[in-house]
Design a protein around this motif. Structure first.
Motif, PDB file in Angstrom:
ATOM      1  N   SER A 130       0.827  -1.197   0.000  1.00 36.89           N
ATOM      2  CA  SER A 130       0.000   0.000   0.000  1.00 36.89           C
ATOM      3  C   SER A 130       0.867   1.255   0.000  1.00 36.89           C
ATOM      4  CB  SER A 130      -0.924   0.001   1.214  1.00 36.89           C
ATOM      5  OG  SER A 130      -1.652   1.222   1.287  1.00 36.89           O
ATOM      6  N   SER A 131       0.451   2.240  -0.768  1.00 36.68           N
ATOM      7  CA  SER A 131       1.166   3.521  -0.838  1.00 36.68           C
ATOM      8  C   SER A 131       0.706   4.498   0.235  1.00 36.68           C
ATOM      9  CB  SER A 131       0.963   4.156  -2.219  1.00 36.68           C
ATOM     10  OG  SER A 131      -0.401   4.485  -2.416  1.00 36.68           O
ATOM     11  N   GLY A 132      -0.352   4.139   0.963  1.00 38.87           N
ATOM     12  CA  GLY A 132      -0.902   5.052   1.954  1.00 38.87           C
ATOM     13  C   GLY A 132      -1.986   5.948   1.410  1.00 38.87           C
ATOM     14  N   GLY A 171      -3.916  -0.849  -9.492  1.00 43.13           N
ATOM     15  CA  GLY A 171      -4.467  -2.195  -9.569  1.00 43.13           C
ATOM     16  C   GLY A 171      -4.514  -2.903  -8.237  1.00 43.13           C
ATOM     17  N   GLY A 172      -4.359  -2.177  -7.130  1.00 44.23           N
ATOM     18  CA  GLY A 172      -4.423  -2.795  -5.814  1.00 44.23           C
ATOM     19  C   GLY A 172      -3.220  -2.511  -4.936  1.00 44.23           C
ATOM     20  N   GLY A 173      -2.237  -1.813  -5.431  1.00 43.01           N
ATOM     21  CA  GLY A 173      -1.039  -1.506  -4.652  1.00 43.01           C
ATOM     22  C   GLY A 173       0.205  -1.492  -5.520  1.00 43.01           C
ATOM     23  N   ILE A 174       1.341  -1.239  -4.878  1.00 42.12           N
ATOM     24  CA  ILE A 174       2.622  -1.145  -5.583  1.00 42.12           C
ATOM     25  C   ILE A 174       3.240  -2.531  -5.727  1.00 42.12           C
ATOM     26  CG2 ILE A 174       4.893  -0.056  -5.554  1.00 42.12           C
ATOM     27  CD1 ILE A 174       3.704   2.026  -3.624  1.00 42.12           C
ATOM     28  N   ARG A 232       0.893  -3.029 -16.596  1.00 42.60           N
ATOM     29  CA  ARG A 232       1.126  -4.457 -16.797  1.00 42.60           C
ATOM     30  C   ARG A 232       0.604  -5.304 -15.628  1.00 42.60           C
ATOM     31  NH1 ARG A 232       7.308  -3.516 -18.943  1.00 42.60           N
ATOM     32  NH2 ARG A 232       6.785  -3.144 -21.135  1.00 42.60           N
ATOM     33  N   PHE A 233       0.202  -4.645 -14.552  1.00 42.16           N
ATOM     34  CA  PHE A 233      -0.258  -5.373 -13.374  1.00 42.16           C
ATOM     35  C   PHE A 233      -1.683  -5.002 -12.983  1.00 42.16           C
ATOM     36  CE2 PHE A 233       4.327  -4.485 -12.917  1.00 42.16           C
ATOM     37  CZ  PHE A 233       4.813  -5.770 -13.040  1.00 42.16           C
ATOM     38  N   GLY A 234      -2.429  -4.348 -13.872  1.00 46.36           N
ATOM     39  CA  GLY A 234      -3.790  -3.953 -13.535  1.00 46.36           C
ATOM     40  C   GLY A 234      -4.535  -3.436 -14.748  1.00 46.36           C
ATOM     41  N   ASN A 235      -5.705  -2.844 -14.484  1.00 43.84           N
ATOM     42  CA  ASN A 235      -6.580  -2.343 -15.532  1.00 43.84           C
ATOM     43  C   ASN A 235      -6.081  -0.993 -16.033  1.00 43.84           C
ATOM     44  OD1 ASN A 235      -8.883  -1.445 -17.067  1.00 43.84           O
ATOM     45  ND2 ASN A 235     -10.106  -2.924 -15.950  1.00 43.84           N
TER      46      ASN A 235
END
Length: 455
Positions: free
Chosen positions: A73-75, A84-87, A253-256
């Protein structure tokens, strides 16, 4: 006699990165004019031929092991949603935007949050260390453990990355490498520095957040290879005079790639906005003609967006079509459908269309709402504020089915809408909401106009 390396020059396109041994007025690759800039290239000294053994490295897909990507989480919740849900560890994230939009502020907040439990390095090439500290104090950030370095040469960066998990480069156009003699910000420097960062990220598992400048057209400055190298490309958009900002994902590349995050710029920094009604819907909707609400699907989320239109008699021989947030060609097509299939005479009127909040609507489901707003402005009759419209419009005037219909109706129910006009072919999937909202099936555009403006 010692061998000397020969220094040569080449001309590189600042738009696409294509190279040529001589200057050309027009780039043969992308077709842009006056984009070929001269750069000095140092040829490497000749060495013994390296022998590389190839073959036997390809594996069947069934033997490839699946690698799970842990997200951190980036905060900032909206930033995580866009990613896409986090780093993802070891990824390269490029954030572009206009000057003063808040790119450095956003990344400083993220760096301060991550530095509480992890080692984070802020590589500032545009600001001094005291300027970064001043910003952190202004935002009341607890950043005692955040490492800061003020440097423009990227060659010494790898020596500073011992134990570092996250690194922020501010910005990629301000750094350079000694391997090239051209100035920082040139096509060759941007390409080579980005390649160095990619090799470090993938070999050492370090996540890089890279700030990128944009051109006057709004595109990221530098060659297109810069965007190809990155795992995620984000655009930070908004007006400097307004408090709201929109973070848009154009590559992930890791999400929408359709995710959109909404932020508000305050004195204490950038905060996420979870209630979109105040951003994309006006308080006075339904009072004046020319506006319609549509539930737009952006990535994994659905949000109601108000489309405002203005139809006025033209003072020139050729009427103007001015869309903001709507594709120009799409608007022209919908005006032609309204004239041919519904009898609305817009050929002698200027047409202005605006999607509220600065959001860009590219999906076809907003077609019917644009037609409804144009008809409302044409007849001078407002649409009730608790009415929503969505559907794709064909050239025959037929309203075609769209995806995520059930999700769109559910969002309107949650927001308190009382009536919704949907494509007739989607009625079966939304029949279960009939007891909570009035659902009207629409087969043709003229049917929608008769339903909204009966008298």
């Amino acid at each position: 006699m010692a061998k000397t390396t020969k220094t040569t020059t080449e001309f590189v396109c600042s738009e696409c990165g294509a190279s040529s041994p001589r200057w050309l007025g027009r780039c043969p690759s992308c077709g842009k004019f006056n984009t070929m800039a001269e750069e000095i290239v140092k040829a490497e000294p000749q060495t013994a031929a390296r022998k590389t053994v190839y073959g036997g490295r390809a594996k069947p897909l069934s033997e490839i092991t699946f690698e799970r990507y842990d997200r951190i989480s980036s905060g900032i919740s909206e930033f995580d949603n866009v990613l896409g849900g986090g780093i993802v560890n070891g990824s390269l994230v490029l954030i572009g935007g206009d000057p003063g939009i808040g790119k450095s502020t956003l990344l400083t907040q993220i760096a301060a949050h991550l530095s509480a439990a992890r080692k984070v390095l802020y590589f500032s090439a545009e600001e001094s260390c005291s300027q970064v500290k001043l910003r952190a104090e202004r935002l009341n950030l607890k950043s005692e453990k955040l490492l800061i370095i003020n440097e423009t040469c990227i060659d010494g960066l790898e020596a500073e990355l011992d134990g570092v998990e996250f690194c922020i480069i501010d910005s990629i156009q301000a750094v350079y490498t000694d391997e090239l003699s051209s100035s920082s910000g040139s096509v060759g420097q941007v390409r080579e520095c980005a390649s160095k960062l990619m090799r470090i990220a993938k070999s050492r598992g370090i996540t890089f957040f890279i700030v990128g400048h944009v051109t006057k057209e709004g595109a990221l400055a530098g060659p297109k290879v810069l965007e190809h190298i990155m795992d995620t490309v984000l655009y930070f958009e908004g007006e400097n005079q307004e408090n709201f900002r929109i973070l848009r994902s154009v590559k992930n590349r890791f999400g929408n790639v359709q995710e959109v995050g909404v932020f508000e710029m305050t004195e204490s920094g950038i905060i996420p906005v979870t209630d979109y009604s105040g951003v994309f819907l006006s308080e006075s909707r339904g009072e004046e003609p020319g506006s319609a609400v549509t539930p737009a699907q952006t990535g994994a989320r659905c949000m109601n967006v108000e489309i405002q239109t203005l139809v006025s008699k033209t003072s020139f021989g050729l009427p103007r079509r001015m869309p903001l947030g709507i594709d120009y060609n799409k608007l022209t097509l919908l005006i032609a459908v309204l004239e041919k299939r519904c009898g609305l005479n817009l050929s002698s009127s200027d047409v202005y269309v605006n999607a509220m909040g600065g959001i860009k609507l590219g999906e076809p489901s907003c077609d019917l709402a644009v037609c409804a707003a144009l008809a409302s402005a044409y007849f001078g009759k407002p649409i009730d504020k608790y009415v929503a419209v969505f559907g794709e419009v064909g050239l025959t005037g037929e309203v075609r089915a769209v995806s995520y219909c059930e999700k769109r109706v559910a969002e309107c129910v949650k927001m308190g809408f009382k009536k919704i006009l949907v494509p007739a072919k989607n009625m079966k999937s939304v029949a279960k909401y009939a007891d909570r909202i009035a659902i009207v099936p629409i087969l043709y555009v003229n049917t929608m106009i008769k339903n909204l403006f009966k008298d």
